[in-house]
Each structure stands twice: as structure tokens, then as C-alpha cells.
Design a protein around this motif. Structure first.
Motif, PDB file in Angstrom:
ATOM      1  N   ASN A 104       0.869  -1.098   0.254  1.00 59.05           N
ATOM      2  CA  ASN A 104      -0.084   0.257  -0.030  1.00 59.05           C
ATOM      3  C   ASN A 104       1.042   1.219   0.114  1.00 59.05           C
ATOM      4  OD1 ASN A 104      -2.418   1.340   0.000  1.00 59.05           O
ATOM      5  ND2 ASN A 104      -2.102   1.929   2.533  1.00 59.05           N
ATOM      6  N   GLU A 105       0.460   1.990  -0.528  1.00 55.98           N
ATOM      7  CA  GLU A 105       1.329   3.424  -0.962  1.00 55.98           C
ATOM      8  C   GLU A 105       0.355   4.666  -0.596  1.00 55.98           C
ATOM      9  OE1 GLU A 105       1.812   6.402  -3.235  1.00 55.98           O
ATOM     10  OE2 GLU A 105       0.011   5.299  -3.683  1.00 55.98           O
ATOM     11  N   LEU A 106       1.320   5.545   0.255  1.00 59.11           N
ATOM     12  CA  LEU A 106       0.202   7.290   0.585  1.00 59.11           C
ATOM     13  C   LEU A 106       0.576   7.812   0.369  1.00 59.11           C
ATOM     14  CD1 LEU A 106      -0.125   6.053   4.274  1.00 59.11           C
ATOM     15  CD2 LEU A 106      -1.604   5.410   2.771  1.00 59.11           C
ATOM     16  N   LEU A 107       1.459   8.117  -0.974  1.00 59.08           N
ATOM     17  CA  LEU A 107       1.915   9.016  -2.043  1.00 59.08           C
ATOM     18  C   LEU A 107       0.399   9.933  -2.517  1.00 59.08           C
ATOM     19  CD1 LEU A 107       3.910  11.116  -1.975  1.00 59.08           C
ATOM     20  CD2 LEU A 107       4.714  10.458  -3.922  1.00 59.08           C
ATOM     21  N   SER A 108      -0.893   9.075  -3.016  1.00 58.80           N
ATOM     22  CA  SER A 108      -1.979   8.708  -3.376  1.00 58.80           C
ATOM     23  C   SER A 108      -2.218  10.340  -2.970  1.00 58.80           C
ATOM     24  CB  SER A 108      -2.444   7.901  -4.271  1.00 58.80           C
ATOM     25  OG  SER A 108      -1.731   7.186  -5.300  1.00 58.80           O
ATOM     26  N   TYR A 109      -2.842  10.758  -3.173  1.00 59.25           N
ATOM     27  CA  TYR A 109      -4.472  12.234  -2.637  1.00 59.25           C
ATOM     28  C   TYR A 109      -5.181  12.383  -3.746  1.00 59.25           C
ATOM     29  CZ  TYR A 109      -5.687  16.012  -0.526  1.00 59.25           C
ATOM     30  OH  TYR A 109      -6.128  17.073   1.012  1.00 59.25           O
ATOM     31  N   PRO A 110      -6.402  11.635  -2.493  1.00 58.50           N
ATOM     32  CA  PRO A 110      -6.824  11.344  -1.112  1.00 58.50           C
ATOM     33  C   PRO A 110      -5.984  10.036  -1.020  1.00 58.50           C
ATOM     34  CG  PRO A 110      -8.632  11.399  -1.883  1.00 58.50           C
ATOM     35  CD  PRO A 110      -7.659  12.144  -3.513  1.00 58.50           C
ATOM     36  N   ASN A 111      -6.060   9.997   1.055  1.00 60.61           N
ATOM     37  CA  ASN A 111      -5.330   8.886   0.517  1.00 60.61           C
ATOM     38  C   ASN A 111      -6.024   6.912   0.530  1.00 60.61           C
ATOM     39  OD1 ASN A 111      -3.675   9.240   3.654  1.00 60.61           O
ATOM     40  ND2 ASN A 111      -2.670   9.654   1.231  1.00 60.61           N
ATOM     41  N   LYS A 112      -5.449   6.635   0.122  1.00 57.89           N
ATOM     42  CA  LYS A 112      -6.194   5.609  -0.448  1.00 57.89           C
ATOM     43  C   LYS A 112      -5.483   4.133  -0.076  1.00 57.89           C
ATOM     44  CE  LYS A 112      -4.758   4.215  -5.184  1.00 57.89           C
ATOM     45  NZ  LYS A 112      -5.519   4.194  -6.265  1.00 57.89           N
ATOM     46  N   TYR A 113      -6.888   3.075   0.272  1.00 52.12           N
ATOM     47  CA  TYR A 113      -5.767   1.752   1.196  1.00 52.12           C
ATOM     48  C   TYR A 113      -6.293   0.500   0.209  1.00 52.12           C
ATOM     49  CZ  TYR A 113      -5.802   4.778   4.999  1.00 52.12           C
ATOM     50  OH  TYR A 113      -5.539   6.420   5.626  1.00 52.12           O
ATOM     51  N   ASP A 114      -4.575   0.252  -0.050  1.00 55.78           N
ATOM     52  CA  ASP A 114      -5.560  -1.168  -1.384  1.00 55.78           C
ATOM     53  C   ASP A 114      -3.465  -1.465  -1.405  1.00 55.78           C
ATOM     54  OD1 ASP A 114      -5.873  -2.650  -3.085  1.00 55.78           O
ATOM     55  OD2 ASP A 114      -6.490  -1.578  -4.646  1.00 55.78           O
ATOM     56  N   GLN A 115      -3.980  -2.560  -1.520  1.00 51.83           N
ATOM     57  CA  GLN A 115      -2.354  -3.486  -1.533  1.00 51.83           C
ATOM     58  C   GLN A 115      -2.423  -3.784  -3.624  1.00 51.83           C
ATOM     59  OE1 GLN A 115       0.216  -4.738   0.346  1.00 51.83           O
ATOM     60  NE2 GLN A 115      -0.344  -3.385   2.096  1.00 51.83           N
ATOM     61  N   ILE A 116      -1.520  -3.070  -3.459  1.00 52.62           N
ATOM     62  CA  ILE A 116      -1.502  -3.291  -5.315  1.00 52.62           C
ATOM     63  C   ILE A 116       0.255  -3.896  -5.641  1.00 52.62           C
ATOM     64  CG2 ILE A 116      -2.616  -1.298  -5.362  1.00 52.62           C
ATOM     65  CD1 ILE A 116      -0.580   0.293  -6.590  1.00 52.62           C
ATOM     66  N   LEU A 117       0.615  -5.158  -6.716  1.00 54.32           N
ATOM     67  CA  LEU A 117       1.834  -5.345  -7.102  1.00 54.32           C
ATOM     68  C   LEU A 117       2.854  -4.078  -7.760  1.00 54.32           C
ATOM     69  CD1 LEU A 117      -0.253  -8.154  -9.013  1.00 54.32           C
ATOM     70  CD2 LEU A 117       1.063  -8.670  -6.979  1.00 54.32           C
ATOM     71  N   PHE A 118       3.494  -4.710  -6.573  1.00 52.95           N
ATOM     72  CA  PHE A 118       4.927  -4.381  -7.079  1.00 52.95           C
ATOM     73  C   PHE A 118       5.374  -4.173  -7.822  1.00 52.95           C
ATOM     74  CE2 PHE A 118       3.243  -0.435  -4.923  1.00 52.95           C
ATOM     75  CZ  PHE A 118       3.987   0.514  -4.458  1.00 52.95           C
ATOM     76  N   ALA A 119       5.412  -5.812  -7.452  1.00 52.37           N
ATOM     77  CA  ALA A 119       7.199  -6.950  -8.231  1.00 52.37           C
ATOM     78  C   ALA A 119       5.725  -8.211  -8.866  1.00 52.37           C
ATOM     79  CB  ALA A 119       8.048  -6.472  -7.044  1.00 52.37           C
ATOM     80  N   SER A 120       6.923  -8.875  -9.405  1.00 53.94           N
ATOM     81  CA  SER A 120       6.774  -9.985 -10.019  1.00 53.94           C
ATOM     82  C   SER A 120       6.922 -11.111  -9.279  1.00 53.94           C
ATOM     83  CB  SER A 120       7.223 -10.865 -11.361  1.00 53.94           C
ATOM     84  OG  SER A 120       8.274 -10.546 -12.173  1.00 53.94           O
ATOM     85  N   VAL A 121       6.859 -12.884  -9.618  1.00 58.59           N
ATOM     86  CA  VAL A 121       7.321 -13.441  -8.488  1.00 58.59           C
ATOM     87  C   VAL A 121       8.740 -13.748  -9.008  1.00 58.59           C
ATOM     88  CG1 VAL A 121       6.765 -15.756  -7.862  1.00 58.59           C
ATOM     89  CG2 VAL A 121       5.207 -14.247  -8.052  1.00 58.59           C
ATOM     90  N   GLU A 122       8.539 -13.655 -10.344  1.00 60.73           N
ATOM     91  CA  GLU A 122       9.733 -14.280 -11.068  1.00 60.73           C
ATOM     92  C   GLU A 122      10.736 -13.189 -10.463  1.00 60.73           C
ATOM     93  OE1 GLU A 122       6.579 -15.658 -13.534  1.00 60.73           O
ATOM     94  OE2 GLU A 122       6.784 -13.568 -12.752  1.00 60.73           O
TER      95      GLU A 122
END
Length: 352
Positions: free
Chosen positions: A139-157
Motif C-alpha cells: 500500500n502506498e500513501l503518496l496518492s492524494y487523497p489517501n487510499k488503502y489498497d495492496q497493489i502489485l509492485f513486483a513479479s514472482v519471477e
């Protein structure tokens, strides 16, 4: 002063309450308990491949707790969600990722868990010296307004390519986005297993309705226990969960389904019994429960040892402790982690 006396001293007036407790809810004989042979006794009976077994054994075979079946993991991914400034300003050396890995090595951790950026920046120097757990979503809190969501930043590979022993991920169970997160991470864990890596799931709750004027049910044993159960269902080998602080979330919030026996027979107000219910929801310990160390504060050493005692006596597999260690000078951080590890090394601290 021996180790047990040091633990008792740190626990203070709660020493007898925690160390002398007998669990009368779910008996220890019903549990699959941690031990040196966990991979042979538990993992080998599942559908996990030989490479996954090797990765699991790598986690259990590193650091001061090697050969015990318990885990001490240093997690430092807070720079994304909490911001790098909020996380590392108390101790700016940790803006440099190499110092994160150095802390884990100096403290004798089983593994270091962090982001793609942190681990990839030093992978060739350290991936063969300490097991890596690469966290693939945040989750990242630089987006404004803040939102609370887990998003993929990387791959398993990418985790595989840097030699990681495991991948980690978070699901915000109870959130509007949880359905998508469950699907994403279930697929990611399937890929991780096919590539020979173990899987660790941060099973956190996130819904404003879970917090009332009276209590914060984000840390209720019944709700966190169900999150654990869902996590193991989608293929987590190890579950990370916050230590429970209360119970009765389903009843108070008047949603979901449960049974009176959960509150009357399978748990009590004692923190060890509440945590035992979390372990029960990890398939009675077939998936290890590691509790989080929580935020840094004035009494980090005592609080960390207390959490370790509760986790171990409940039947858990260890602690994943970060801010209490890296938000202080490295020497002090090592001392906090060693004190936690000493709980798991002390044979007189038994499973309740």
C-alpha cells in the motif's frame, strides 16, 4: 542472571500470568507444533515440491534459531506505506538498503523481508548469506487523497531471479478490494510454489466498520483467525498476523457466521488463548503463525519479549519484528532481536 530470569524480569508483574498459564481451550496435543523436523514432518506430507521444501528448510536453517523450527524475520518494507521519512528519520542509516540486510545478519535473523528495490540493490552480495523474502505488493500513501489498497509492485519471477527463498504479500481482508487481492495473491503463490519458493502472507484486516467507539476489532481473535484461515486456504506456508487484543468481532459487528463455542470453549480473555485460536485457524499449526512486533515505542524490549512469549506458548512459529529494531541504533536493535530469539531458545518457556 540466566535467560529465564531475564525473561521474567522483562515481563515484570505479568511473568506468572504468562509463563504459568495452562491453556484450557484448545489443547496443545491438537496442534502441529514447530520443531527441527517441521519440513520432514509437515511440509513433506503436502503437495509442495522438493524445491519448496528446500526453500522452507533454508528459512529454518539460518541465524541464531537455526535447527529449532522457529523463525525470527526482520521486515523492512515500511518505506512504501508509512513513507521512507516516517520510517527511517529516527535512524537515517536505513535509507541505505545494505544496512537493513546488515542488521538482519548481525542479529542472526532467519531471513530479511523487504521490497524488490531494497533486496535487488544488494542481492549479489547477500542473497547467498541470508534468505531473502521479497514482498511483492504494497500500500502506498503518496496518492492524494489517501487510499488503502495492496497493489502489485513486483513479479514472482523477479524474486526467483534474485535468489529469494520466499515471497511475501499482504491482503487487506474485509476491504472493498479484498476479492481482487485474494485472486491476485492466490495466483502469485501458485507461481511461487512452481518456481520453488515458500510463501508468507500478511493477513491483515482493513475496514472502518471494524473499529467502534469501544474497541478496535481489527485485532479481534475471531476476525484475525478467519483471515488466517483464508490465507492458508490460498496457499500460504506461513501466516503473519497481529497479536490479538480482544475477541467477539463477529458478535459485536453483527455480520458473518460463527459459533458460541468459539467464545465459550475455544478461547478466553487470556492473550495466549486468543493467540491459540489464531494458530488453530492456521490449520492447527500446519502453517506457521508468526506475529508482528508492532510499532516502536518507549518499552520496545519488554513489549517484544512479551509478544514472543505469547506467540511461543500459544503454539506459534516466531516473530517478524522490524520497527522496534531498525528505528534505533543498530546495537540496540540487535539487542531487541536477540532478546526475542532468546525466548524461542529457552526450553523452559514451553507451549501452554
Amino acid at each position: 542472571m540466566n535467560t529465564l530470569e531475564q525473561i521474567e524480569q522483562l515481563l515484570g508483574n505479568e511473568a506468572e500470568y504468562l509463563l504459568g498459564h495452562t491453556c484450557g481451550t484448545i489443547g496443545r496435543e491438537m496442534l502441529t507444533i514447530p520443531g527441527p523436523d517441521f519440513v520432514d514432518r509437515v511440509t513433506a506430507l503436502s503437495d509442495r515440491s522438493i524445491p519448496v521444501m528446500r526453500s522452507m528448510q533454508a528459512l529454518f536453517g539460518a541465524g541464531r534459531l537455526a535447527g529449532t523450527g522457529y523463525l525470527s524475520i526482520l521486515p523492512v518494507d515500511q518505506g512504501i506505506e508509512h513513507s521512507a521519512g516516517a520510517s527511517f528519520a529516527p535512524n537515517p542509516i536505513y535509507f541505505d538498503p545494505e544496512n537493513i540486510v546488515k542488521l538482519a545478519l548481525e542479529a542472526g535473523c532467519n531471513a530479511v523481508a523487504s521490497t524488490l528495490g531494497v533486496l535487488s540493490s544488494v542481492a549479489r552480495k547477500y542473497a547467498h548469506k541470508i534468505p531473502f523474502v521479497m514482498k511483492i505488493n504494497h500500500n502506498e500513501l503518496l496518492s492524494y487523497p489517501n487510499k488503502y489498497d495492496q497493489i502489485l509492485f513486483a513479479s514472482v519471477e523477479q524474486a526467483r531471479d534474485m535468489g529469494a527463498a520466499a515471497v511475501g504479500a499482504t491482503i487487506y481482508f474485509g476491504s472493498d478490494e479484498s476479492t481482487r487481492q485474494i485472486q491476485e495473491i492466490s495466483t502469485a503463490f501458485e507461481i511461487a510454489h512452481s518456481l520453488g519458493m515458500a510463501t508468507i502472507l500478511w493477513c491483515y484486516l482493513r475496514n472502518s466498520a471494524f473499529k467502534t467507539a469501544e474497541k478496535d476489532y481489527h485485532v479481534a481473535a475471531d476476525l484475525t483467525g478467519q483471515a488466517n484461515h483464508l490465507g492458508v486456504t490460498i496457499g500460504a506456508d506461513i501466516i503473519k498476523q497481529k497479536l490479538p487484543e480482544n475477541n467477539g468481532g463477529f458478535s459485536a459487528l453483527k455480520f458473518g457466521k460463527t459459533a458460541k463455542a468459539v467464545y465459550e470453549k475455544l478461547s478466553s480473555d487470556h492473550p495466549i488463548d486468543l493467540t491459540r485460536y489464531q494458530v488453530a485457524n492456521c490449520y492447527m499449526g500446519r502453517a506457521g503463525l508468526i506475529n508482528s512486533g508492532g510499532a516502536s515505542g518507549a518499552n520496545d524490549l519488554a513489549e517484544a519479549v512479551k509478544t514472543a512469549v505469547i506467540n511461543k506458548r500459544a503454539g506459534g512459529m516466531g516473530l517478524i519484528l522490524g520497527r522496534k529494531a531498525f528505528q534505533r541504533p543498530m546495537k540496540e536493535g540487535v539487542e531487541v532481536i536477540h532478546a526475542v530469539q532468546d525466548v524461542y531458545l529457552e526450553k523452559q518457556v514451553t507451549i501452554a
